[in-house]
Design a protein around this motif. Structure first.
Motif, PDB file in Angstrom:
ATOM      1  N   PHE A  97       0.742  -1.076   0.131  1.00  0.00           N
ATOM      2  CA  PHE A  97      -0.117  -0.043  -0.052  1.00  0.00           C
ATOM      3  C   PHE A  97       0.771   1.486   0.033  1.00  0.00           C
ATOM      4  CE2 PHE A  97      -2.608  -3.186   2.347  1.00  0.00           C
ATOM      5  CZ  PHE A  97      -3.549  -3.468   1.490  1.00  0.00           C
ATOM      6  N   SER A  98       1.998   1.265  -0.408  1.00  0.00           N
ATOM      7  CA  SER A  98       2.986   2.371  -0.197  1.00  0.00           C
ATOM      8  C   SER A  98       2.830   3.453  -1.018  1.00  0.00           C
ATOM      9  CB  SER A  98       4.799   2.067  -0.312  1.00  0.00           C
ATOM     10  OG  SER A  98       4.549   1.438  -1.620  1.00  0.00           O
ATOM     11  N   SER A  99       1.931   3.212  -2.257  1.00  0.00           N
ATOM     12  CA  SER A  99       1.627   3.997  -3.080  1.00  0.00           C
ATOM     13  C   SER A  99       0.235   4.681  -2.954  1.00  0.00           C
ATOM     14  CB  SER A  99       1.943   3.594  -4.637  1.00  0.00           C
ATOM     15  OG  SER A  99       0.990   2.567  -4.901  1.00  0.00           O
ATOM     16  N   CYS A 100      -0.475   4.155  -1.906  1.00  0.00           N
ATOM     17  CA  CYS A 100      -1.868   4.483  -1.729  1.00  0.00           C
ATOM     18  C   CYS A 100      -1.770   6.057  -1.772  1.00  0.00           C
ATOM     19  CB  CYS A 100      -2.499   3.808  -0.701  1.00  0.00           C
ATOM     20  SG  CYS A 100      -4.247   4.384  -0.031  1.00  0.00           S
ATOM     21  N   PHE A 101      -2.847   6.571  -2.062  1.00  0.00           N
ATOM     22  CA  PHE A 101      -3.216   8.303  -2.224  1.00  0.00           C
ATOM     23  C   PHE A 101      -3.385   8.644  -0.785  1.00  0.00           C
ATOM     24  CE2 PHE A 101      -6.501  11.255  -1.887  1.00  0.00           C
ATOM     25  CZ  PHE A 101      -5.708  12.546  -2.211  1.00  0.00           C
ATOM     26  N   VAL A 102      -4.146   7.851  -0.016  1.00  0.00           N
ATOM     27  CA  VAL A 102      -4.266   8.173   1.390  1.00  0.00           C
ATOM     28  C   VAL A 102      -3.216   7.990   2.377  1.00  0.00           C
ATOM     29  CG1 VAL A 102      -6.124   8.035   3.277  1.00  0.00           C
ATOM     30  CG2 VAL A 102      -6.740   7.841   1.044  1.00  0.00           C
ATOM     31  N   CYS A 103      -2.685   6.702   2.577  1.00  0.00           N
ATOM     32  CA  CYS A 103      -1.793   6.185   3.390  1.00  0.00           C
ATOM     33  C   CYS A 103      -0.285   6.075   3.103  1.00  0.00           C
ATOM     34  CB  CYS A 103      -2.385   5.075   4.206  1.00  0.00           C
ATOM     35  SG  CYS A 103      -2.574   3.585   3.283  1.00  0.00           S
ATOM     36  N   GLY A 104      -0.166   6.252   1.813  1.00  0.00           N
ATOM     37  CA  GLY A 104       1.110   5.704   1.199  1.00  0.00           C
ATOM     38  C   GLY A 104       2.217   6.484   1.634  1.00  0.00           C
ATOM     39  N   SER A 105       3.306   5.709   2.314  1.00  0.00           N
ATOM     40  CA  SER A 105       4.478   6.456   2.745  1.00  0.00           C
ATOM     41  C   SER A 105       5.419   6.789   1.600  1.00  0.00           C
ATOM     42  CB  SER A 105       5.255   5.586   3.790  1.00  0.00           C
ATOM     43  OG  SER A 105       5.240   4.358   2.982  1.00  0.00           O
ATOM     44  N   ALA A 106       5.054   6.347   0.294  1.00  0.00           N
ATOM     45  CA  ALA A 106       5.877   6.718  -0.689  1.00  0.00           C
ATOM     46  C   ALA A 106       5.579   8.071  -1.605  1.00  0.00           C
ATOM     47  CB  ALA A 106       6.331   5.678  -1.665  1.00  0.00           C
ATOM     48  N   ARG A 107       4.111   8.317  -0.977  1.00  0.00           N
ATOM     49  CA  ARG A 107       3.555   9.375  -1.897  1.00  0.00           C
ATOM     50  C   ARG A 107       3.842  10.645  -1.329  1.00  0.00           C
ATOM     51  NH1 ARG A 107      -0.998   8.099  -5.155  1.00  0.00           N
ATOM     52  NH2 ARG A 107      -0.953  10.234  -5.479  1.00  0.00           N
ATOM     53  N   GLN A 108       4.489  11.908  -2.202  1.00  0.00           N
ATOM     54  CA  GLN A 108       4.547  13.060  -1.643  1.00  0.00           C
ATOM     55  C   GLN A 108       3.467  13.884  -2.213  1.00  0.00           C
ATOM     56  OE1 GLN A 108       7.404  13.837   0.084  1.00  0.00           O
ATOM     57  NE2 GLN A 108       8.003  11.656  -0.060  1.00  0.00           N
ATOM     58  N   ASP A 109       2.338  13.538  -2.975  1.00  0.00           N
ATOM     59  CA  ASP A 109       1.259  14.084  -3.276  1.00  0.00           C
ATOM     60  C   ASP A 109       0.341  13.642  -2.779  1.00  0.00           C
ATOM     61  OD1 ASP A 109       1.425  11.906  -4.723  1.00  0.00           O
ATOM     62  OD2 ASP A 109       0.587  12.921  -6.841  1.00  0.00           O
ATOM     63  N   GLY A 110       0.229  12.582  -1.715  1.00  0.00           N
ATOM     64  CA  GLY A 110      -0.925  12.139  -0.926  1.00  0.00           C
ATOM     65  C   GLY A 110      -1.197  12.822   0.217  1.00  0.00           C
ATOM     66  N   LEU A 111      -2.229  12.147   0.848  1.00  0.00           N
ATOM     67  CA  LEU A 111      -2.609  12.809   2.256  1.00  0.00           C
ATOM     68  C   LEU A 111      -1.792  12.237   3.417  1.00  0.00           C
ATOM     69  CD1 LEU A 111      -6.519  12.259   1.840  1.00  0.00           C
ATOM     70  CD2 LEU A 111      -5.203  13.898   1.007  1.00  0.00           C
ATOM     71  N   ARG A 112      -1.050  11.141   3.203  1.00  0.00           N
ATOM     72  CA  ARG A 112      -0.053  11.038   4.000  1.00  0.00           C
ATOM     73  C   ARG A 112      -0.759  10.587   5.524  1.00  0.00           C
ATOM     74  NH1 ARG A 112       5.393  11.224   2.589  1.00  0.00           N
ATOM     75  NH2 ARG A 112       5.721  10.188   4.624  1.00  0.00           N
ATOM     76  N   ILE A 113      -1.798  10.093   5.635  1.00  0.00           N
ATOM     77  CA  ILE A 113      -2.647   9.735   6.659  1.00  0.00           C
ATOM     78  C   ILE A 113      -2.134   8.377   7.422  1.00  0.00           C
ATOM     79  CG2 ILE A 113      -4.910   9.392   7.976  1.00  0.00           C
ATOM     80  CD1 ILE A 113      -5.898  11.374   5.848  1.00  0.00           C
ATOM     81  N   GLU A 114      -0.931   8.491   8.261  1.00  0.00           N
ATOM     82  CA  GLU A 114      -0.502   7.141   8.524  1.00  0.00           C
ATOM     83  C   GLU A 114      -0.655   6.957   9.903  1.00  0.00           C
ATOM     84  OE1 GLU A 114       3.704   8.433   7.711  1.00  0.00           O
ATOM     85  OE2 GLU A 114       3.299   8.567   5.472  1.00  0.00           O
ATOM     86  N   ALA A 115      -1.915   6.086  10.095  1.00  0.00           N
ATOM     87  CA  ALA A 115      -2.310   5.900  11.227  1.00  0.00           C
ATOM     88  C   ALA A 115      -1.490   4.721  12.161  1.00  0.00           C
ATOM     89  CB  ALA A 115      -3.790   5.579  11.243  1.00  0.00           C
ATOM     90  N   GLY A 116      -1.305   5.175  13.458  1.00  0.00           N
ATOM     91  CA  GLY A 116      -0.830   4.261  14.292  1.00  0.00           C
ATOM     92  C   GLY A 116      -1.509   3.918  15.381  1.00  0.00           C
TER      93      GLY A 116
END
Length: 223
Positions: A97-116
């Motif tokens: 899922f690293s390229s996912c628009f919402v949570c993908g850590s590889a995305r610079q143009d995504g939402l980067r909602i990285e829930a822990g």
């Protein structure tokens, strides 16, 4: 004929649309306060998709269908911005899922909602909407998507994709407003896993809520 198009930026898996974003696009065509969207096929990117009678089609292929929705669970409780920030710092994403628009850590143009994890089967992450995208129904549904998935146990060993989502949006955050997304696990039944999510604004006002059914992938699809 109403046509929707999912730009490639809004992918979930690499070659299909993010489930929450696609569901939100379809939900935005309805008048109900709460809407349920069931995803039937991977939503293709960058092509015209036809909307008919509340459903989304790629030619004759049913992509998703919508109906008025209702909630069965309590709203996940708010988590402080400070606690969500600490939780997100321990986020352990999955390469799948690293390229996912919402949570993908590889995305610079995504939402980067990285829930822990924040305990008791809940996860949380901060999110501050910016001016690169309209803050609309589809974006809010996207923001409430992945936190539910990351609340599920064993997502590394038993990945899941969004099967259905019931959601409502009460209010839109301002650009630059610090928000918190919360996800809460509600157990499994066979290949189905259940979750609830909520999005809170800077003053802990409830911006939106959702309930979800996630489908665990077959082992052959993972490999």
């Amino acid at each position: 004929m109403k046509v929707l198009r999912i730009p490639r930026r809004f992918n979930g898996p690499p070659d299909s649309g993010n489930g929450g974003y696609v569901a939100g696009l379809l939900a935005g065509q309805r008048d109900e306060d709460a809407v349920t969207v069931v995803l039937r096929s991977p939503p293709p990117l960058d092509i015209a998709l036809r909307v008919h009678a509340g459903s989304l089609f790629d030619g004759a292929t049913l992509i998703a269908e919508s109906r008025g929705g209702a909630f069965e669970r309590e709203v996940p409780q708010a988590v402080s911005l400070a606690e969500a920030t600490v939780a997100a710092s321990a986020y352990q994403g999955n390469e799948m899922f690293s390229s996912c628009f919402v949570c993908g850590s590889a995305r610079q143009d995504g939402l980067r909602i990285e829930a822990g994890a924040v305990g008791d089967g809940r996860v949380a992450a901060p999110w501050t909407p910016d001016d690169s995208l309209p803050v609309d129904t589809a974006l809010m549904w996207a923001a409430m998507d992945c936190p539910g998935g990351w609340s599920l146990p064993d997502m590394f060993d038993r990945p899941a994709v969004l099967g259905s989502m019931t959601a409502t949006v009460h209010a839109l955050p301002e650009v630059g407003e610090p928000c918190v997304a919360v996800g809460e696990n509600h157990g499994d039944h066979g290949r189905k896993s259940y979750a609830a999510t909520a999005l809170y604004g800077a003053d802990d006002r409830l911006l939106g809520r959702a309930e979800q059914v996630w489908i665990r992938l077959n082992q052959e699809r993972i490999n």
